[in-house]
Structures are given as structure tokens and as C-alpha cells.
Scaffold this active site. Structure first.
Site, short mmCIF file in Angstrom:
data_model
loop_
_atom_site.label_atom_id
_atom_site.label_comp_id
_atom_site.label_asym_id
_atom_site.label_seq_id
_atom_site.Cartn_x
_atom_site.Cartn_y
_atom_site.Cartn_z
CD GLU A 84 -3.14 -1.04 2.07
OE1 GLU A 84 -3.07 -0.27 3.03
OE2 GLU A 84 -4.12 -1.80 1.88
CD GLU A 129 -3.83 -5.81 2.97
OE1 GLU A 129 -4.65 -5.10 3.58
OE2 GLU A 129 -2.60 -5.61 3.02
O1 AHR Z 1 -5.18 -5.83 6.93
C1 AHR Z 1 -5.01 -4.72 7.75
C2 AHR Z 1 -4.26 -3.60 7.07
O2 AHR Z 1 -5.05 -3.11 6.02
C3 AHR Z 1 -2.97 -3.96 6.39
O3 AHR Z 1 -1.88 -3.95 7.23
C4 AHR Z 1 -2.83 -2.89 5.36
O4 AHR Z 1 -2.13 -3.30 4.24
C5 AHR Z 1 -4.25 -2.48 5.05
O5 AHR Z 1 -4.45 -1.12 5.11
#
Ligand code: AHR
Length: 499
Positions: A173, A292
Site C-alpha cells: 500500500e 487484501e
Molecule cells: O489488513 C489490515 C491492514 O489493512 C494492512 O496492514 C494494510 O495493508 C491495510 O491497510
């Protein structure tokens, strides 16, 4: 009662079912690792300190690839801290989650845990605050057989065989201002390209994932992907997508249609990647690692987040407790990933244990399944062969966030000897009667039909009531003359297995 009809044509193949679609994610965050996977004092712990009750649940979940060690954590990660004699490992501050990292579980221990669950390791390198050399060092430590300083160090640390990690994330990210060391797309694209090129010089067969946008709501979404891929196209194999959904202000109808946003996200990123590819006159295609995705009550988390003076080990963080409605959305998001199996060839449910997770644990106590566990585990178990694009005729409803949404969504998979259909009913109040033409699949028998639903769509599994919500047999499912009929309760997720 809403009625819907679905046509399934065996020729309408999207792509093979990819086992990596059923990946998950373990971050050094809250109690995911410590008292989640690892708790040496727990009655079920093995000699390495891993909770075997959790291992059993992970196996049942059917997750495949596991992304590690972050997430935001990776942007402060010094991999060297996490290997070697445990009593020599440093305790560090983790700025991402304002907590302490003991490093008692590191790369080699985690890889050992993965052998218990039969999963593949997907490793992230710290591009944000480190650089090319530490990434190359980690690659050498992890993958080189022996005979070099770093590979021999791994051997001396008790891991004679290389981990042979295939998938590597180039940071995490990097578009987000919350990320330690966040960058502009141009800066990140340049450093990611150089890191990727160097890693591929060491091993040309690595599969490298470059960071995409942290969600469609990011102001830079679209441009980020274009600029980053203009720099990295020749060196990487995947671009990452991340998306979290939640119910906002009691608008359950919009929340249940969250899959539409994921659909749009994937289509846009594929279009951008292909645009860059065409401009470069490249024959190569960049696929998506949706590494994610989940339901996450992020707004509530942000509102309650207070960064205090205290730095503690494994605090309770992001321990969302999921409802039936959340599970229906998770099941629907997974259906959407399957529908995009031509370009989404890897995905990770974020995360695996305790932290926005399908599995919960108590220190010294039980481990149990959240509602969201079920659609994931059942889909992972039943989906095989090829993904079939359904033609769905169903009523639609208006949503404030995603426009018109079909009341019914579905996807099917077909193998040589079996098939499966996955469905959701997004109607808030009414059951739906669905007919599915399965003649094209050659199916003649229903072998399993289960539905996740509850008169209380906010019912949850908790420590006190661990089995409050479980899937139940859907007795309405019947197959006659090539037509499958099934009744879907309001706000429900259903899986039907066929022979
Ligand atoms: O999954 C929780 C968080 O969400 C992770 O660390 C990050 O990559 C995202 O913002």
C-alpha cells in the site's frame, strides 16, 4: 417472492479455478501471530509453540497461499531481526500498529507453520524504508540452497532446505499516507522497477507483485496503476488490489452489493494494465493479485483509534466480530474473484486469525469459526475445474453506493465429475425462488446444498456462543429434468454441489 433464472453453459468457461484464489494473510498485527497461531503455553501447542487447534481450523478453511509478514507492518520490517537464536532477537517498535514486536516468530518459524497447514508462502519485502540490497539478502536467505553466507546462515539456523518462495510483494500500500515511507506513484514505480529487476536477475522465475491502489476510493486510483506499471511493466507479474467493505449508516442494501465495487475495481485495473501493455507493444499480460480483501469495520476502527503512550505486545486490535450479513458479503466477494479468474489469479482474504479474521482464539482458551469462515471454506472445498460464467435473469434494486444491483448473484464451477453453484440472495426481506438450467453441465444429482442465513442478519458467533451461526442443509434444492430449483432465504449465501 422474487424469482430468478440462471443458465449455465459448459462452454462459457472463464478460466480454470485457481487454487491461489483461496489465499489468506498473516500480518504481525495484534493477536494474529501471538496467541493466534503461536502460544507455547496453550494446551494444544506443539513442540514449536503452534496452536494445533488453530492449525486444524486453517486446514478446514482451505486457505492456500499465505501472504506474510504484512501489511503495513512490512514497511518497518527488518527481516534479519526475525531469524537466528530466539534469545538474541531484538524487540522492536512497530510504528504501523503502535505495538512491540518480540520477533519470537520469524520467517523460519512461519515457514514451518505453513508445512502444518499445507500452505504456500507469499513473502513481502520492505521497499518503503529499506532498499534493493536487503530485498536481495532476504531472497538469498530464503531461497538459495546453500554455500553462500546467507543461505548457510539459514541452514545453521535449523532450516536446511530453502523455502523456495515463488510470490513476492514489492512493499505494501505505498499509495497510502498511513504507510511508513509512502511514496508518489512515480517514486514508487522507479524503486519497485529497480528492486524487481534485481530480484529477477537472481531468479528469473520469481512472481513479483507491485503495489496497486489501496482501494477505489483513493484519490490517485487509476493514475497510480498507470504510472507504476509504466515503470515496472517489464519486471513484474502482478499488480495488487486491496478492498475492504462495511455497512455504512445502516444501508444494508448497498453493503450487500459490495461485490459490484470489487467487480468495477478489477475491470478498471485490468483495463489500465492492458492499456500500458498495448502502449509498450508488449505481449505480456499483468494479472491481479487481490491480496487484501474482506469486510472490515474500518470507520469504527479509525474513530476509536487513539495512539497513546503505551507500547504493548500483541494487543487486541481489529478484532471485528462478523455477522450473517458480513458472511453473505464475503461469500459474494469470493464469487466475484472466481468470476475474474482469467485475470485475478491470486487473492488473499485479510486476515487469517483474530485480526479481521475468519478464525478467533482466546489465550489459553478455545478457537472458533466466525460466520465468514463458512462461505470461504465451503467454496474452497467445492470449487474445482473451470469457472463457468452464468447468465442471470433476476430483479434488480437500487443502491445508494453502487447503483442498480441484481437481487441474485451466482457463479458456477465445473469439473469432469462434479460441479458447484454458489449463490447469494441480497433481498432484505423476501426469499427468492431460483431455477438453474444445469443440462449443459451434465449434472443429474445434488450431493450437497447448504445455506447460511438467519432471521437475525446481525447474528454472530462469539466466545460465549461459538456456534450461534452455522450453515444448514437447504432442503428445497431439487434437480429434475436438468433444472435445479432452490429457494434462497433473504440475505443468504448458498452452495450447491452436483454430480
Ligand atoms: O489488513 C489490515 C491492514 O489493512 C494492512 O496492514 C494494510 O495493508 C491495510 O491497510
Amino acid at each position: 417472492m422474487p424469482r430468478a433464472h440462471i443458465e449455465l453453459d459448459r462452454q462459457a468457461v472463464i478460466a480454470p479455478v485457481r487454487r491461489r484464489t483461496f489465499g489468506s494473510f498473516v500480518e504481525h498485527l495484534g493477536r494474529c501471530v501471538y496467541t493466534g497461531l503461536y502460544e507455547p503455553e496453550h494446551p494444544s501447542a506443539n513442540d514449536d509453540g503452534f496452536r494445533m487447534d488453530v492449525v486444524e481450523l486453517v486446514r478446514e478453511l482451505g486457505s492456500t497461499t499465505v501472504r506474510y509478514p504484512g501489511g503495513n507492518f512490512v514497511s518497518g520490517y527488518r527481516w534479519e531481526d526475525s531469524v537466528g537464536p530466539r534469545d538474541k532477537r531484538p524487540v522492536r517498535r512497530d510504528l504501523a500498529w503502535h505495538s512491540l514486536e518480540s520477533n519470537q516468530v520469524g520467517l523460519d518459524e512461519f515457514a514451518k507453520w505453513l508445512t502444518l497447514t499445507g500452505s504456500e508462502l507469499m513473502l513481502a519485502v520492505n521497499v518503503a524504508t529499506r532498499g534493493i540490497l536487503p530485498a536481495l539478502d532476504l531472497l538469498e536467505y530464503a531461497n538459495h540452497p546453500s554455500g553462500t553466507t546467507l543461505s548457510d546462515m539459514r541452514v545453521a539456523n535449523g532450516t536446511p532446505e530453502p523455502h523456495n518462495v515463488r510470490m513476492w510483494c514489492l512493499g505494501n500500500e505505498m499509495d497510502g499516507p498511513w504507510q511508513t515511507g509512502f511514496m508518489t506513484a512515480d517514486d514508487y514505480g522507479k524503486i519497485a522497477a529497480r528492486t524487481a529487476a534485481a530480484m529477477k536477475t537472481a531468479d528469473k522465475d520469481l512472481e513479483l507483485v507491485v503495489c496497486g491502489s489501496s482501494g477505489t476510493a483513493m484519490r490517485t486510483f487509476g493514475d497510480w496503476e498507470r504510472v507504476v506499471l509504466e515503470h515496472t511493466y517489464d519486471y513484474v507479474d502482478y499488480i495488487a488490489c486491496h478492498a475492504y467493505y462495511q455497512e455504512h449508516d445502516g444501508d444494508l442494501g448497498s453493503f450487500l452489493a459490495s461485490a459490484l465495487d470489487m467487480d468495477y475495481f478489477i475491470d478498471s485495473v485490468v483495463a489500465t494494465a492492458d492499456h500500458v501493455g498495448y502502449k509498450k507493444r508488449s505481449n505480456k499480460k499483468i494479472n491481479i493479485s487481490f491480496d487484501e480483501w474482506n469486510v472490515w469495520y474500518l470507520k469504527e476502527h479509525q474513530e476509536s483509534q487513539q495512539v497513546g503512550e503505551e507500547w504493548s505486545h500483541a494487543p487486541r486490535q481489529l478484532e471485528d466480530v462478523y455477522s450473517v450479513a458480513d458472511a453473505v458479503v464475503v461469500g459474494n466477494l469470493l464469487m466475484t474473484l472466481l468470476k475474474h479468474s482469467d485475470r485475478v489469479t491470486s487473492a488473499s482474504l485479510a486476515q487469517l486469525v483474530n485480526v479481521i479474521a475468519p478464525i478467533m482464539t482466546e489465550p489459553g482458551g478455545p478457537a472458533w469459526r466466525q460466520t465468514t469462515f463458512y462461505p470461504f471454506s465451503i467454496t474452497s472445498r467445492l470449487a474445482s475445474g473451470e469457472v463457468i460464467r452464468p447468465v442471470i435473469e433476476a430483479p434488480a434494486y437500487s443502491t445508494a453506493r453502487h447503483g442498480e444491483a441484481s437481487v441474485i448473484d451466482a457463479v458456477a464451477t465445473a469439473d469432469t465429475d462434479r460441479a458447484a453453484v454458489f449463490l447469494v440472495n441480497r433481498d432484505l426481506n423476501e426469499a427468492a425462488q431460483v431455477t438453474i438450467d444445469v443440462r449443459g453441465l451434465g449434472s443429474s444429482r445434488v450431493t450437497e446444498a447448504v445455506t447460511l442465513a438467519d432471521p437475525d442478519v446481525y447474528a454472530k458467533n462469539t466466545l460465549a456462543e461459538q456456534n450461534r451461526v452455522t450453515p444448514t442443509a437447504n432442503k428445497s434444492a431439487a434437480l429434475a429434468d436438468g433444472v435445479l430449483t432452490v429457494e434462497l432465504p433473504p440475505v443468504s449465501w448458498t452452495a450447491i454441489a452436483l454430480r
